[in-house]
Design a protein around this motif. Structure first.
Motif, short mmCIF file in Angstrom:
data_model
loop_
_atom_site.label_atom_id
_atom_site.label_comp_id
_atom_site.label_asym_id
_atom_site.label_seq_id
_atom_site.Cartn_x
_atom_site.Cartn_y
_atom_site.Cartn_z
N GLY A 133 0.79 -1.22 0.00
CA GLY A 133 0.00 0.00 0.00
C GLY A 133 0.82 1.27 0.00
N ALA A 134 2.16 1.16 0.14
CA ALA A 134 2.99 2.35 0.21
C ALA A 134 3.83 2.56 -1.05
CB ALA A 134 3.91 2.29 1.42
N GLY A 135 3.74 1.61 -2.00
CA GLY A 135 4.49 1.75 -3.24
C GLY A 135 5.89 1.19 -3.19
N ILE A 188 -14.21 6.77 -15.18
CA ILE A 188 -13.16 6.22 -14.32
C ILE A 188 -13.74 5.12 -13.45
CG2 ILE A 188 -11.60 6.74 -12.41
CD1 ILE A 188 -11.20 9.50 -13.63
N ALA A 189 -14.93 5.35 -12.92
CA ALA A 189 -15.58 4.33 -12.08
C ALA A 189 -15.80 3.05 -12.87
CB ALA A 189 -16.89 4.87 -11.53
N SER A 190 -16.20 3.16 -14.12
CA SER A 190 -16.42 1.98 -14.96
C SER A 190 -15.11 1.24 -15.20
CB SER A 190 -17.04 2.39 -16.30
OG SER A 190 -18.32 2.97 -16.11
N VAL A 191 -14.03 1.98 -15.48
CA VAL A 191 -12.73 1.35 -15.69
C VAL A 191 -12.29 0.62 -14.42
CG1 VAL A 191 -10.27 1.79 -16.05
CG2 VAL A 191 -11.98 2.96 -17.46
N VAL A 192 -12.46 1.25 -13.28
CA VAL A 192 -12.05 0.63 -12.01
C VAL A 192 -12.83 -0.65 -11.77
CG1 VAL A 192 -12.04 0.93 -9.51
CG2 VAL A 192 -11.29 2.80 -10.98
N ASN A 193 -14.11 -0.63 -12.02
CA ASN A 193 -14.91 -1.84 -11.83
C ASN A 193 -14.45 -2.96 -12.76
OD1 ASN A 193 -16.98 -1.29 -9.77
ND2 ASN A 193 -17.64 0.34 -11.14
N PHE A 194 -14.08 -2.62 -13.98
CA PHE A 194 -13.58 -3.64 -14.90
C PHE A 194 -12.23 -4.18 -14.43
CE2 PHE A 194 -10.77 -4.52 -18.54
CZ PHE A 194 -11.37 -5.70 -18.98
N VAL A 195 -11.35 -3.29 -14.00
CA VAL A 195 -10.03 -3.71 -13.53
C VAL A 195 -10.15 -4.66 -12.35
CG1 VAL A 195 -7.90 -2.91 -12.42
CG2 VAL A 195 -8.80 -1.70 -14.41
N ILE A 243 -1.35 -9.15 -6.64
CA ILE A 243 -0.23 -8.34 -6.14
C ILE A 243 -0.44 -6.89 -6.56
CG2 ILE A 243 2.26 -8.00 -6.21
CD1 ILE A 243 2.53 -10.97 -6.84
N TRP A 244 -0.64 -6.03 -5.58
CA TRP A 244 -0.92 -4.62 -5.86
C TRP A 244 0.10 -3.76 -5.13
CZ3 TRP A 244 -4.66 -3.10 -9.27
CH2 TRP A 244 -5.59 -4.08 -9.65
N LEU A 245 0.70 -2.86 -5.86
CA LEU A 245 1.74 -2.01 -5.28
C LEU A 245 1.15 -0.99 -4.31
CD1 LEU A 245 4.78 -1.69 -5.43
CD2 LEU A 245 4.47 -0.03 -7.27
N TYR A 246 -0.04 -0.51 -4.61
CA TYR A 246 -0.68 0.48 -3.73
C TYR A 246 -1.99 -0.02 -3.13
CZ TYR A 246 2.65 3.83 -5.61
OH TYR A 246 3.81 4.48 -5.96
N GLY A 247 -2.51 -1.12 -3.62
CA GLY A 247 -3.76 -1.66 -3.10
C GLY A 247 -4.75 -1.93 -4.21
N GLY A 248 -5.54 -3.00 -4.06
CA GLY A 248 -6.47 -3.41 -5.11
C GLY A 248 -7.93 -3.24 -4.78
N ASP A 251 -11.55 1.93 -3.72
CA ASP A 251 -11.14 3.31 -3.46
C ASP A 251 -9.69 3.56 -3.85
OD1 ASP A 251 -13.62 3.95 -2.45
OD2 ASP A 251 -13.10 3.48 -0.38
N THR A 252 -8.82 2.58 -3.60
CA THR A 252 -7.40 2.77 -3.93
C THR A 252 -7.18 2.80 -5.44
OG1 THR A 252 -6.76 1.63 -1.88
CG2 THR A 252 -5.07 1.88 -3.58
N ILE A 253 -7.85 1.91 -6.16
CA ILE A 253 -7.72 1.92 -7.62
C ILE A 253 -8.31 3.21 -8.19
CG2 ILE A 253 -8.26 0.70 -9.77
CD1 ILE A 253 -8.43 -1.86 -8.19
N MET A 254 -9.39 3.69 -7.61
CA MET A 254 -9.96 4.97 -8.04
C MET A 254 -8.92 6.08 -7.90
SD MET A 254 -13.10 5.35 -9.25
CE MET A 254 -13.58 7.00 -8.73
#
Length: 297
Positions: A133-135, A188-195, A243-248, A251-254
């Motif tokens: 979550g910290a990069g 952006i919300a749609s992209v995040v939901n797809f991701v 595996i997420w560098l900042y979080g999956g 809210d984090t992906i947004m």
């Protein structure tokens, strides 16, 4: 006849009295007084001979010139002279051949761990555990943004990532789709939901997944690939694993898609950049140590 008890001499008092209680004037034992004087003389002599009194910028040096820093520096120079031959060998051989020489490999791992714990563990933690979550990526798995071979790790450590000190630093930049008004908030919300569906997560709003897929192909696939598995060559992460560098989470992906991320790693090679701190043999030692943590390729 019974023996009469001897009368003890009365000790004179100091003349002080508190509520009728007088203070005896008992002198200190002579041995104690002499020890006290000797301690004073010793302290004065010590403060003259050795560093003792603090000043504004430094302490008094002492007439003997004794220094713990000088002792440590001398010891470091002694061991550096002893390791000069193997350090020169480590700096000159082909990177791939380090793992083929057991003696050189063992030395590189040991020296690399010491160097890593001194300069790298502040961000990546000991043993390369990273900070979720910290990069700061984990270095003990097989998810590599820029590649996990010895050569690729060596290059990343030497030149760093997205810094302004080394012209050869690895560089990539994700667009800030929201901040720079490249996409509308609902897009952006749609992209995040797809991701989120790419990695098996439950989307926040399933109704926007199909629109998000189209937007992803138009705006994100050039870096992350049409299948979302990323592109190591440009540091685009795989979006299909856990595996997420900042979080999956949603809210984090947004936040990532809206404002982008721009993690920076300094260059460590003194030969490659004036801002570097490590010699070539140390860079190779760190690369060897990181490579064998478990995720090296």
């Amino acid at each position: 006849m019974a023996k009469q008890p001897e009368k003890k001499d009365e000790v004179e008092t100091t003349g002080h009295s508190w509520d009728g209680i007088e203070e005896y004037n008992n002198p200190l034992p002579k041995w104690w007084v002499w020890v006290f004087y000797i301690c004073i003389i010793w302290a004065i002599g010590y403060s003259i001979a050795y560093p003792a009194w603090p000043g504004i910028k430094s302490a008094t040096a002492g007439v003997l010139g004794w220094s713990t820093r000088a002792n440590v520096a001398e010891e470091i120079e002694t061991f550096a002279a002893k390791n000069q031959a193997i350090n020169a060998e480590l700096a000159s051989v082909e990177l791939a051949s380090i793992n083929e020489n057991e003696t050189l490999k063992a030395y590189a791992i040991s020296a690399g761990e010491a160097t890593f714990n001194t300069w790298c563990a502040q961000c990546h933690q000991r043993n390369g555990a990273g900070v979720k979550g910290a990069g700061y990526p984990t270095l003990s798995d097989d998810a590599w943004l820029w590649g996990g071979t010895m050569e690729e790790i060596h290059y990343t450590v030497a030149h760093g990532i997205r810094n302004e000190d080394d012209d050869d630093a690895r560089y990539s930049e994700m667009p800030a789709f929201g901040r720079d008004e490249l996409l509308e908030p609902e897009e952006i919300a749609s992209v995040v939901n797809f991701v989120m569906t790419l990695s098996g997560e439950t989307p926040n709003d399933a109704s926007g997944v199909e629109d998000g897929k189209v937007l992803f192909e138009d705006n994100c696939a050039s870096c992350h690939g049409e299948d979302g598995k990323g592109d190591r060559a440009q540091g685009a992460p795989n979006l299909t694993d856990a595996i997420w560098l900042y979080g999956g989470d949603y809210d984090t992906i947004m936040e990532t898609v809206t404002n982008s991320r721009f993690g920076v790693m300094p260059p460590w090679s003194a030969e490659a950049s004036p801002a570097g701190r490590l010699e070539e043999w140390q860079i190779r030692a760190v690369a060897t140590y990181v490579h064998q943590l478990g995720g090296g390729e």
